[in-house]
Write an enzyme that holds these catalytic residues in place. Structure first.
Site, PDB file in Angstrom:
ATOM      1  CB  VAL A   1     -16.606 -20.573   0.375  1.00 16.42           C
ATOM      2  CG1 VAL A   1     -17.546 -20.533  -0.790  1.00 16.42           C
ATOM      3  CG2 VAL A   1     -16.308 -22.009   0.795  1.00 16.42           C
TER       4      VAL A   1
ATOM      5  CE  LYS B   1     -33.723 -23.444  -4.517  1.00 14.46           C
ATOM      6  NZ  LYS B   1     -34.752 -24.468  -4.281  1.00 14.46           N
TER       7      LYS B   1
ATOM      8  CB  SER C   1     -36.833 -26.804  -5.559  1.00 13.79           C
ATOM      9  OG  SER C   1     -35.892 -26.470  -6.553  1.00 13.79           O
TER      10      SER C   1
ATOM     11  CE  LYS D   1     -13.539 -26.308   0.797  1.00 11.01           C
ATOM     12  NZ  LYS D   1     -13.904 -25.380  -0.284  1.00 11.01           N
TER      13      LYS D   1
ATOM     14  N   GLY E   1     -17.834 -27.120   1.559  1.00  6.67           N
ATOM     15  CA  GLY E   1     -18.388 -26.001   0.814  1.00  6.67           C
ATOM     16  C   GLY E   1     -17.809 -25.934  -0.581  1.00  6.67           C
TER      17      GLY E   1
END
Length: 806
Positions: free
Chosen positions: A365, A727, A684, A367, A361
């Site tokens: 975050v 998103k 995308s 870990k 990650g």
């Protein structure tokens, strides 16, 4: 007896102040009396009925205590014997009769007197009898443990205590015969509730047993150390005398024998023991001050320091493990579930080996902290090995001991540090390892992380196999791209995604804020950070995947608040959304607002970044020209190819879309993605570019509250994308009402934050026709009718006009 009690209550009774002693009923005690008032009180009692009120004084340093310095509750006792000692003191033997309390103070001279009344214990209720019996059993068990730790009490006293069935007598008998502070004894004497008395005594006994246990361990260690030191002293004296007779100051044979004894005590495998004994024999033949002897000593000391047969026992409790993970980390539900599953398997199959977890990650975050929590859940030692920047294979396997300054590798050093052969070893930043002419450390890690090979891991320094298969390896990485495929194949990958806006808010409110307030000496009554201000902090002052920078910003607010409080500018600092700029200055980042109106050639796409999702507006301008295509905004090759694919698709559908079929010849098209200094790439944005192009070429506006993401093909198909969770959070934060996603991404909606699903309508699209029906303000009449979206709209889309929270 009642007549005697009434008589005692009516007549003033001599009072004797006890210094550091507490008397209990039915207890015989002897003590010395030397103070004039105390001697006078005893003489008066002997002249009357031999009864005296014994009460402890609060401060043992007070030689002439008044009633204010005495406790109110004591014991009426009968004087059994008085002996006059040569030092003009009296030795008194008394027997406690009953508990009493001062009702009225009497004279102070020539001795203390007072009227006292009996102060009996309240009987326990019938429905409390079971609890009382349980407490008595527990107290007797604790008393037995006390006797084992301090066996100095007469047997008749022990027998009477163990056979006692009266709770009040049991408490008084035990409290009066064990060594306690007089304040604790006085508390028990004053308590009238039987249950509270029992509970107080059980707590005191538990504490005393703990203290005595530690004291016994210390005494045993001291005795053992003294015995060993004495033995070593005798042996050393013998060796010194022998060496002095032989004129040999340093005898290698003695050192070799010491090593022999240490090796035999370890009970090592035959191969390992044979190797070490060979080194010891070699050492015994070398001069004591030679360089090679020093190398061998260092080697032997390192090998003997390893935890060959030392391990910790796993204590895996799934419920407790989940509670620890929930306490230390907010969100990350899938990660926690995966870890709990791994722990559950280990609980069912303790001998299972080969589970290597890889936490992947972005930075910040959690870990590393997750690995610490796992170690805590399992009851294992925790060791962290940093692999960032490691380029030498010897860092993993160690150096040959023949080299100057040779040492074991990081894996063996981690085991030495943990002092256990089954610790939890965190291999941090495994994706940051490199390679050069000194070897490839990633290749050396293949043996470390393979349960079939690491049962006999050979470090170059120790030269003998060491079983590291019982260690629990957890690796961390920011990306999988730089990890070699054979190494990645040995690991079970767990992805930790970027924290969403809501997750950052809860982490900051429930964890970071309290931590920083405590660190900076702030209290809730002196500092407050409003929820609105916290949202502004997340949206406008930090851009990150984790919460490290957010914690720094909270620390900055705490520092500025501390400054105001110390300077006495105010009594309480409250940070709100309106005054936060006074503390941190102007906002660094701005949330993209919705467009004020529907515009032609402007579509809103959604992009994934390492610090979360973002909205990405795409602008298209069409002017007369010769068919040139201009792409600006630091676009990567993949995005440029998406634009070309979109133009080809539009050319194939130009007639149905009411677009001039020769637009590619007589029009110049300029596609621009704002914030041109930031590089952008990925497929995308395909449907977003196509929608903006069709809008610009057909002069039909695009709805301002619709965002989209998806890859486009030449045939107009919409392909799946990644990062949907981040998103959609960006679309929610921006105030979008509708988000178009590829049909194949419908299963990913399960990962989307619930608050986003409540406020956004999701429209799955299989092809560009589905997209155009949703985004264009006017749908071309020749197109097929609009399909019903699979996701139901939120309340706002069903006629309500309430604004979305940003």
């Amino acid at each position: 007896m009642n007549n005697e009690l009434d008589k005692d209550a009516l007549c003033p009774m001599p009072v004797l102040a006890l210094r550091g002693l507490v008397m209990f009923p039915n207890m015989v005690m002897h003590f010395d009396v030397g103070r004039k008032k105390s001697v006078a009180a005893l003489n008066k009692a002997m002249q009357e009925n031999q009864r005296i009120f014994l009460v402890a004084q609060r401060d043992i340093r007070d030689d002439d205590p008044s009633f204010e310095q005495l406790y109110k509750v004591g014991v009426v006792a009968e004087i059994r014997q008085i002996l006059k000692m040569p030092s003009d003191t009296l030795k008194v033997v008394v027997e406690g009769l009953y508990r009493a309390k001062v009702r009225q103070k009497g004279e102070l001279e020539p001795y203390l007197t007072a009227q006292v009344v009996q102060y009996p214990c309240r009987k326990s209720r019938t429905d409390d009898q079971v609890y009382v019996d349980a407490l008595m059993r527990a107290i007797k068990a604790l008393f037995e443990e006390y006797m084992m730790l301090s066996p100095r009490m007469p047997k008749d006293v022990v027998m009477s205590i163990m056979s006692c069935e009266n709770p009040a007598n049991l408490v008084e008998h035990i409290a009066g015969n064990i060594v306690l502070k007089y304040q604790d004894k006085q508390q028990i004497l004053e308590e009238s509730n039987i249950i509270r008395r029992l509970e107080m005594l059980s707590v005191i006994l538990e504490n005393e047993n703990s203290v005595l246990s530690v004291e016994q361990e210390i005494n045993e260690k001291v005795k053992e150390q003294l015995d060993r030191n004495q033995r070593e002293y005798v042996l050393r004296e013998q060796i010194r005398i022998i060496n002095s007779e032989l004129n040999d100051s340093d005898n290698p044979a003695v050192e070799a024998e010491t090593y022999h004894e240490k090796i035999r005590k370890l009970h090592l495998k035959e191969e390992v023991e044979k190797k070490l004994l060979e080194e010891v024999n070699h050492l015994s033949k070398l001069p004591n001050n030679s360089h090679e002897a020093g190398v061998i000593r260092g080697y032997l000391d390192t090998c003997l320091d390893l935890p060959w047969n030392t391990s910790t026992k796993d204590k895996v409790d799934i419920q407790k493990a989940r509670a620890v993970l929930d306490r230390d980390h907010y969100g990350l539900e899938k990660v926690k579930d995966r870890i709990i599953e791994a722990l559950a398997v280990r609980q069912l199959v303790p001998e299972l080996k080969g589970q290597i977890l890889c936490l992947v990650g972005p930075p910040g975050v959690g870990k590393t902290s997750i690995a610490k929590s796992i170690a805590q859940c399992m009851g294992r030692k925790y060791v962290r090995v940093s692999l960032g920047g490691v380029r030498d294979e010897s860092d993993i396997r160690g150096h040959r001991k023949t080299y100057i300054g040779a040492m074991p590798g990081r894996i063996i050093n981690a085991l030495r540090q943990a002092k256990s052969n089954n610790p939890l070893i965190l291999l941090d930043e495994i994706d940051k390892m490199g390679n050069d002419f000194r070897g490839d450390p990633a290749s050396a890690m293949l043996e470390v992380l393979d349960s079939e090979q690491n049962v006999a891991f050979r470090d170059h320094y120790i030269e003998v196999p060491f079983d590291i298969s019982d260690a629990f390896f957890i690796t961390t990485a920011n990306t999988l791209d730089t990890i070699p495929a054979p190494l990645l194949d040995r690991m079970d990958v767990i992805h930790l995604y970027t924290y969403t806006r809501e997750e950052k808010f809860h982490i900051a409110k429930e964890h970071l804020l309290q931590k920083q307030m405590k660190k900076h000496g702030l209290l809730s009554k002196t500092f407050k950070l409003n929820d609105d201000a916290l949202y502004v902090l997340i949206d406008n002052y930090v851009r990150e995947s984790g919460v490290r920078q957010l914690e720094r910003m909270i620390a900055a607010l705490c520092r500025k608040a501390a400054k105001k409080l110390v300077a006495k500018e105010c009594k309480k600092v409250t940070v709100t959304a309106k005054n936060i700029e006074e503390f941190l200055g102007p906002k660094k980042y701005k949330v993209e607002p919705l467009l004020s109106r529907d515009e032609v050639g402007v579509a809103t796409g959604l992009a994934w970044t390492s610090v979360g999702g973002e909205t990405m507006p795409i602008e298209v301008s069409v002017v007369d020209g010769s068919g040139r295509l201009e792409l600006t905004g630091s676009l990567g090759d993949v995005m440029k190819e998406s634009a070309k694919a979109a133009i080809t698709y539009i050319r194939s559908r130009a007639e149905k879309l009411h677009i001039d079929k020769d637009f590619y010849k007589n029009k110049d098209i300029h596609i621009h993605v704002p914030e041109g200094a930031i590089p952008k790439d990925g497929p995308s944005a395909g449907i977003t570019m196509a929608s903006a192009l069709i809008s610009a070429l057909s002069n039909v506006p695009i709805k301002r509250d619709v965002a989209m993401t998806g890859e486009i093909t030449l045939r107009g198909r919409v392909l799946a994308i990644g990062g949907l969770k981040e998103k959609t959070m960006a679309a929610y934060a921006c105030g979008m009402k509708t988000v178009i996603i590829p049909q194949d991404n419908l299963p990913d909606l399960a990962e989307v934050t619930p608050v986003v699903k409540e406020h956004i309508r999701f429209v799955p699209a299989q092809n560009m026709d589905d997209v155009l029906h949703e985004v264009l303000a006017q749908v071309p009449p020749c197109e097929e009718p609009q399909k019903e979206p699979l996701m139901p709209p939120p309340a706002q889309a069903q006629g309500q006009t309430q604004a979305l929270p940003i």
